[in-house]
Design an enzyme around this catalytic site. Structure first.
Site, PDB file in Angstrom:
ATOM      1  N   LYS A  54     -11.467   7.649  -2.281  1.00 27.08           N
ATOM      2  CA  LYS A  54     -10.245   6.969  -1.819  1.00 27.08           C
ATOM      3  C   LYS A  54      -9.005   7.674  -2.380  1.00 27.08           C
ATOM      4  O   LYS A  54      -8.041   7.929  -1.665  1.00 27.08           O
ATOM      5  CB  LYS A  54     -10.247   5.506  -2.275  1.00 27.08           C
ATOM      6  CG  LYS A  54     -11.127   4.613  -1.426  1.00 27.08           C
ATOM      7  CD  LYS A  54     -11.353   3.247  -2.076  1.00 27.08           C
ATOM      8  CE  LYS A  54     -12.378   2.456  -1.264  1.00 27.08           C
ATOM      9  NZ  LYS A  54     -12.888   1.265  -1.949  1.00 27.08           N
ATOM     10  N   GLN A  98     -11.732  -2.786  -6.659  1.00 28.20           N
ATOM     11  CA  GLN A  98     -13.061  -2.375  -6.206  1.00 28.20           C
ATOM     12  C   GLN A  98     -14.101  -3.447  -6.535  1.00 28.20           C
ATOM     13  O   GLN A  98     -14.215  -3.873  -7.688  1.00 28.20           O
ATOM     14  CB  GLN A  98     -13.426  -1.031  -6.874  1.00 28.20           C
ATOM     15  CG  GLN A  98     -14.731  -0.438  -6.409  1.00 28.20           C
ATOM     16  CD  GLN A  98     -14.688   0.014  -4.942  1.00 28.20           C
ATOM     17  OE1 GLN A  98     -13.712   0.612  -4.493  1.00 28.20           O
ATOM     18  NE2 GLN A  98     -15.742  -0.274  -4.210  1.00 28.20           N
ATOM     19  N   ASP A 121      -7.065  -4.685   1.408  1.00 30.23           N
ATOM     20  CA  ASP A 121      -8.450  -4.990   1.780  1.00 30.23           C
ATOM     21  C   ASP A 121      -8.514  -6.196   2.720  1.00 30.23           C
ATOM     22  O   ASP A 121      -9.549  -6.442   3.344  1.00 30.23           O
ATOM     23  CB  ASP A 121      -9.273  -5.312   0.511  1.00 30.23           C
ATOM     24  CG  ASP A 121     -10.270  -4.217   0.172  1.00 30.23           C
ATOM     25  OD1 ASP A 121     -10.541  -3.375   1.056  1.00 30.23           O
ATOM     26  OD2 ASP A 121     -10.772  -4.213  -0.958  1.00 30.23           O
TER      27      ASP A 121
END
Ligand code: NAD
Length: 300
Positions: A54, A98, A121
């Site tokens: 990422k 994460q 997200d």
């Protein structure tokens, strides 16, 4: 019939290219650089790989990338303090924590501590509610990537029968909301669904997000249907040598490709689109935060 292969790797490269062009323009015209912060707690090897990749792609499209690597025994209070700092940092437009988090940390509490406008997200309860009511939100990256591929392949999805297999908050449910938003007739199937084969056979669009290797066989697929395989399952592959593995999806690729009209492969389908959509969401968040027009074709 042999299905058209939807090349997610090439499509993701195209999306990243578009994001990069927007970033160049934002810098030149508004002196703005979108910033993405990724927070990783602990040393889960798979998570470390994701976070590295990422960060690399964030920099490649010209964005600012920040990584916060915290010890596995970081307290909830310390993690919330990091998130609070990022919420209040005007150079950061996207925050990603994460998952999974170590067990002593409450995932819901942590996710809902992120400023919803920076929740790239799309897991914050506000964004879930906004998506569910058809309002502008941050959309979870994996379903957004699936939607982009479907729109690119079909143009309009209006009136199509869609079956989503899997009802997770990360993939299945938001995928169903997005398909509904594009006027599909949507069925969500799950582990308790009766006659799953018959349900899937009705579908013009099948999205499989189950986490069971190759569970959807070709004889469940209507001739000409589009199959989006979200599953990522690692199987032992002794035929490739001792200790070797291979990735497979949730659909049996060979038999499904023989009847489908279009299909995404694993690897090289949905997977690469997920990070591309994370970058697209960060760009969108930056534009919204600064009252600028959102990038066309990169949102839901
Ligand atoms: P999950 O375990 O949270 O949810 C799985 C869902 O499948 C559940 O809702 C369950 O009801 C359903 N299910 C289980 N067994 C079933 C059965 N026999 N029949 C019908 N439904 C059944 O998983 P998830 O997080 O939604 O992920 C699903 C898959 O997608 C996994 O393989 C995961 O690795 C993959 N994934 C890929 C990406 C990507 O970027 N490509 C992103 C997220 C998840």
């Amino acid at each position: 019939m042999s299905a058209t292969v939807i090349d997610g790797k090439a499509f993701a490269a195209k999306v990243r290219g578009q994001v990069g062009e927007h970033v160049t323009r934002l810098k030149a015209e508004h002196d703005l650089t979108p910033g993405l912060a990724v927070v990783l707690v602990g040393e889960d090897p798979a998570s470390q790989v994701y976070v590295r990749s990422k960060g690399k792609m964030t920099v490649e499209v010209g964005m600012k990338s920040v990584e916060h690597k915290l010890d596995v025994d970081t307290s909830e209070a310390d993690l919330l303090a990091v998130i609070d700092g990022l919420n209040n940092d005007p150079t950061i437009h996207g925050i990603l924590v994460q998952l999974p988090l170590p067990e002593h940390l409450n995932e819901d509490l942590v996710i809902n501590a992120i400023d919803p406008a920076k929740d790239v997200d799309g897991f914050h309860i506000s964004n879930v509610g906004l998506l569910g009511t058809g309002q502008k939100s941050m959309v979870p990256c994996t379903p957004l990537g699936c939607l982009m591929m479907l729109r690119d392949h079909h143009g309009s999805l209006s009136g199509m029968d869609a079956v989503v297999i899997g009802r997770s908050n990360i993939v299945g449910k938001p995928m169903a909301q997005l398909l509904l938003g594009d006027s599909c007739t949507v069925t969500i199937a799950h582990s308790r669904t009766k006659d799953l084969a018959d349900v899937v056979r009705r579908a013009d669009i099948v999205v499989a997000a189950v986490g069971r290797p190759e569970m959807v066989p070709g004889d469940w697929i209507k001739a000409g249907a589009t199959v989006i395989d979200v599953g990522i399952n690692r199987l032992d592959a002794p035929e490739r040598g001792a200790g070797k593995t291979r990735l497979v999806g949730d659909v049996d690729y060979e038999s499904c490709a023989a009847v489908a009209g279009a299909i995404t492969p694993v690897p090289g389908g949905v997977g690469p689109m997920t990070i591309a959509c994370l970058l697209a969401n960060t760009l969108t968040a930056c534009c919204r935060a600064n009252g600028l027009a959102e990038p066309e074709g990169l949102t839901a």
